[in-house]
Design a protein around this motif. Structure first.
Motif, PDB file in Angstrom:
ATOM      1  N   ASN A  94       0.837  -1.202   0.000  1.00 33.65           N
ATOM      2  CA  ASN A  94       0.000   0.000   0.000  1.00 33.65           C
ATOM      3  C   ASN A  94       0.874   1.257   0.000  1.00 33.65           C
ATOM      4  N   VAL A  95       1.806   1.293  -0.938  1.00 39.23           N
ATOM      5  CA  VAL A  95       2.750   2.406  -1.040  1.00 39.23           C
ATOM      6  C   VAL A  95       2.013   3.663  -1.499  1.00 39.23           C
ATOM      7  N   LYS A  96       2.282   4.792  -0.838  1.00 41.82           N
ATOM      8  CA  LYS A  96       1.505   6.002  -1.078  1.00 41.82           C
ATOM      9  C   LYS A  96       2.345   7.166  -1.601  1.00 41.82           C
ATOM     10  N   ILE A  97       3.558   6.886  -2.083  1.00 42.08           N
ATOM     11  CA  ILE A  97       4.433   8.009  -2.451  1.00 42.08           C
ATOM     12  C   ILE A  97       3.923   8.788  -3.663  1.00 42.08           C
ATOM     13  N   ASP A  98       2.977   8.230  -4.422  1.00 42.57           N
ATOM     14  CA  ASP A  98       2.415   8.948  -5.569  1.00 42.57           C
ATOM     15  C   ASP A  98       1.028   9.521  -5.298  1.00 42.57           C
ATOM     16  N   ASN A  99       0.540   9.316  -4.090  1.00 42.56           N
ATOM     17  CA  ASN A  99      -0.835   9.733  -3.798  1.00 42.56           C
ATOM     18  C   ASN A  99      -1.046  11.240  -3.903  1.00 42.56           C
ATOM     19  N   ARG A 100       0.017  12.014  -3.703  1.00 42.16           N
ATOM     20  CA  ARG A 100      -0.118  13.473  -3.742  1.00 42.16           C
ATOM     21  C   ARG A 100      -0.207  14.012  -5.169  1.00 42.16           C
ATOM     22  N   LEU A 101       0.083  13.156  -6.144  1.00 43.41           N
ATOM     23  CA  LEU A 101       0.049  13.585  -7.538  1.00 43.41           C
ATOM     24  C   LEU A 101      -1.379  13.595  -8.064  1.00 43.41           C
ATOM     25  N   GLY A 102      -1.739  14.637  -8.771  1.00 44.98           N
ATOM     26  CA  GLY A 102      -3.040  14.663  -9.421  1.00 44.98           C
ATOM     27  C   GLY A 102      -3.063  13.714 -10.605  1.00 44.98           C
ATOM     28  N   GLN A 103      -4.231  13.465 -11.151  1.00 44.10           N
ATOM     29  CA  GLN A 103      -4.379  12.513 -12.248  1.00 44.10           C
ATOM     30  C   GLN A 103      -3.572  12.940 -13.471  1.00 44.10           C
ATOM     31  N   GLN A 104      -3.622  14.231 -13.814  1.00 45.92           N
ATOM     32  CA  GLN A 104      -2.906  14.710 -14.999  1.00 45.92           C
ATOM     33  C   GLN A 104      -1.394  14.637 -14.783  1.00 45.92           C
ATOM     34  N   LYS A 105      -0.934  15.013 -13.593  1.00 44.82           N
ATOM     35  CA  LYS A 105       0.490  14.946 -13.290  1.00 44.82           C
ATOM     36  C   LYS A 105       0.974  13.505 -13.310  1.00 44.82           C
ATOM     37  N   ALA A 106       0.192  12.600 -12.749  1.00 52.41           N
ATOM     38  CA  ALA A 106       0.569  11.186 -12.740  1.00 52.41           C
ATOM     39  C   ALA A 106       0.676  10.638 -14.161  1.00 52.41           C
ATOM     40  N   ALA A 107      -0.251  11.045 -15.029  1.00 50.71           N
ATOM     41  CA  ALA A 107      -0.214  10.582 -16.417  1.00 50.71           C
ATOM     42  C   ALA A 107       1.012  11.132 -17.138  1.00 50.71           C
ATOM     43  N   SER A 108       1.335  12.397 -16.893  1.00 49.61           N
ATOM     44  CA  SER A 108       2.524  13.003 -17.504  1.00 49.61           C
ATOM     45  C   SER A 108       3.787  12.293 -17.054  1.00 49.61           C
ATOM     46  N   LEU A 109       3.850  11.933 -15.782  1.00 45.29           N
ATOM     47  CA  LEU A 109       5.027  11.264 -15.253  1.00 45.29           C
ATOM     48  C   LEU A 109       5.138   9.827 -15.766  1.00 45.29           C
ATOM     49  N   GLU A 110       4.010   9.214 -16.095  1.00 45.81           N
ATOM     50  CA  GLU A 110       4.074   7.894 -16.714  1.00 45.81           C
ATOM     51  C   GLU A 110       4.714   7.996 -18.100  1.00 45.81           C
ATOM     52  N   ALA A 111       4.423   9.075 -18.821  1.00 41.17           N
ATOM     53  CA  ALA A 111       5.072   9.296 -20.115  1.00 41.17           C
ATOM     54  C   ALA A 111       6.572   9.524 -19.935  1.00 41.17           C
ATOM     55  N   VAL A 112       6.946  10.242 -18.892  1.00 40.91           N
ATOM     56  CA  VAL A 112       8.361  10.453 -18.577  1.00 40.91           C
ATOM     57  C   VAL A 112       9.030   9.118 -18.274  1.00 40.91           C
ATOM     58  N   ARG A 113       8.350   8.293 -17.511  1.00 37.58           N
ATOM     59  CA  ARG A 113       8.877   6.976 -17.161  1.00 37.58           C
ATOM     60  C   ARG A 113       9.114   6.121 -18.408  1.00 37.58           C
ATOM     61  N   ILE A 114       8.186   6.148 -19.316  1.00 35.27           N
ATOM     62  CA  ILE A 114       8.309   5.360 -20.542  1.00 35.27           C
ATOM     63  C   ILE A 114       9.459   5.887 -21.400  1.00 35.27           C
ATOM     64  N   LEU A 115       9.604   7.205 -21.490  1.00 36.62           N
ATOM     65  CA  LEU A 115      10.727   7.774 -22.238  1.00 36.62           C
ATOM     66  C   LEU A 115      12.051   7.265 -21.676  1.00 36.62           C
ATOM     67  N   ALA A 116      12.159   7.253 -20.352  1.00 36.23           N
ATOM     68  CA  ALA A 116      13.404   6.813 -19.721  1.00 36.23           C
ATOM     69  C   ALA A 116      13.621   5.317 -19.877  1.00 36.23           C
ATOM     70  N   ASP A 117      12.622   4.527 -19.524  1.00 32.51           N
ATOM     71  CA  ASP A 117      12.760   3.068 -19.488  1.00 32.51           C
ATOM     72  C   ASP A 117      12.796   2.420 -20.868  1.00 32.51           C
ATOM     73  N   GLU A 118      12.065   2.976 -21.816  1.00 29.12           N
ATOM     74  CA  GLU A 118      11.888   2.307 -23.097  1.00 29.12           C
ATOM     75  C   GLU A 118      12.591   2.998 -24.266  1.00 29.12           C
ATOM     76  N   HIS A 119      13.107   4.199 -24.057  1.00 22.79           N
ATOM     77  CA  HIS A 119      13.720   4.938 -25.167  1.00 22.79           C
ATOM     78  C   HIS A 119      15.164   5.313 -24.847  1.00 22.79           C
ATOM     79  N   LEU A 120      15.355   6.092 -23.791  1.00 21.28           N
ATOM     80  CA  LEU A 120      16.708   6.480 -23.395  1.00 21.28           C
ATOM     81  C   LEU A 120      17.575   5.254 -23.130  1.00 21.28           C
ATOM     82  N   PHE A 121      17.000   4.242 -22.527  1.00 22.76           N
ATOM     83  CA  PHE A 121      17.726   3.009 -22.220  1.00 22.76           C
ATOM     84  C   PHE A 121      18.450   2.456 -23.440  1.00 22.76           C
TER      85      PHE A 121
END
Length: 259
Positions: A94-121
């Motif tokens: 029940n990790v809550k470190i992302d709970n403070r993020l709004g829905q739009q911010k969370a979605a934007s950060l998922e795109a950032v995550r994909i850029l890092a994990d799937e492209h920059l890598f």
């Protein structure tokens, strides 16, 4: 700790020596300047620390059920792939470190995550193992002499094949560097003057970004790839050191040899 031999099942049995709800993180050995050569292992270890989840490290059996590193064992269950690991642990604890993020911010950060994990890598590992032939990378590792000699031959051939199948290996070295630079420029613009991609505090996506950028920052010493952070996009340099200090205050003690 797990033994080096035996099947995954028997290895998992040995891993039951750890306490209940303690994660056993299977990953590569430590490096000279960075705690891991795998961006995904560093990603998982950073998450475990941010989420305050107890864990132990096993370096004897780094490749798991999917033939990938890292993987984890928890309460006798194996979980492979870094992103599935984070999602599994988030639900289990029940990790809550992302709970403070709004829905739009969370979605934007998922795109950032994909850029890092799937492209920059792919830019980083194609240069590291194929184009540079491990020359720069090996300066950052404490491999035994036999592995130090065999590693470039094995990795260069395998990475050339994988990179061409992926598509990035069809580009010239200059074009691959250009792609990497654009990825870093995008990350630098998104980060801006914030401390972390999550804002004032790091979030789950920061674990992914840090895992990838740390490979440029510490495992590409003296290269033009490292200079993307140290010279071209200094806010990413500051970000890496900020994440290191925030999540890995014992960074120097984790290195091989410890500093």
């Amino acid at each position: 700790m797990c033994g080096a031999g035996g099947s995954l099942r028997s290895s998992r049995g040995k891993c039951m020596d750890v306490d209940q709800d303690v994660v056993l993180l299977h990953q590569f050995q430590r490096g000279k300047y960075c705690p891991n050569l795998s961006p995904y292992a560093l990603k998982v270890e950073a998450f475990l620390r941010l989420a305050d989840i107890k864990y132990e490290v096993d370096t004897k059996k780094p490749f798991g059920p999917k033939g990938k590193c890292p993987w984890i064992t928890i309460n006798g269950e194996d979980v492979a792939d870094s992103q599935f690991i984070l999602e599994h642990l988030t639900e289990r604890f029940n990790v809550k470190i992302d709970n403070r993020l709004g829905q739009q911010k969370a979605a934007s950060l998922e795109a950032v995550r994909i850029l890092a994990d799937e492209h920059l890598f792919w830019c980083v590992v194609t240069w590291r193992y194929w184009l540079d032939g491990c020359v720069t990378f090996l300066k950052s590792q404490s491999f035994p002499p036999k592995l130090h000699r065999a590693f470039p031959l094995f990795m260069k051939r395998g990475m050339k094949r994988r990179a061409k199948h992926h598509g990035i290996g069809l580009h010239s070295p200059e074009q691959i560097y250009h792609i990497c630079r654009k990825d870093c420029a995008t990350l630098a613009s998104i980060l801006g003057e914030d401390d972390f991609f999550g804002g004032d505090e790091p979030c789950t996506s920061d674990c992914s970004v840090f895992g990838q950028l740390a490979q440029l920052m510490w495992n590409a010493p003296g290269s033009h790839y490292q200079a993307l952070l140290t010279e071209t996009y200094p806010n990413l340099d500051r970000y890496c050191h900020r994440m290191k200090d925030r999540v890995f205050p014992d960074w120097d003690q984790l290195l091989d040899p410890p500093q």
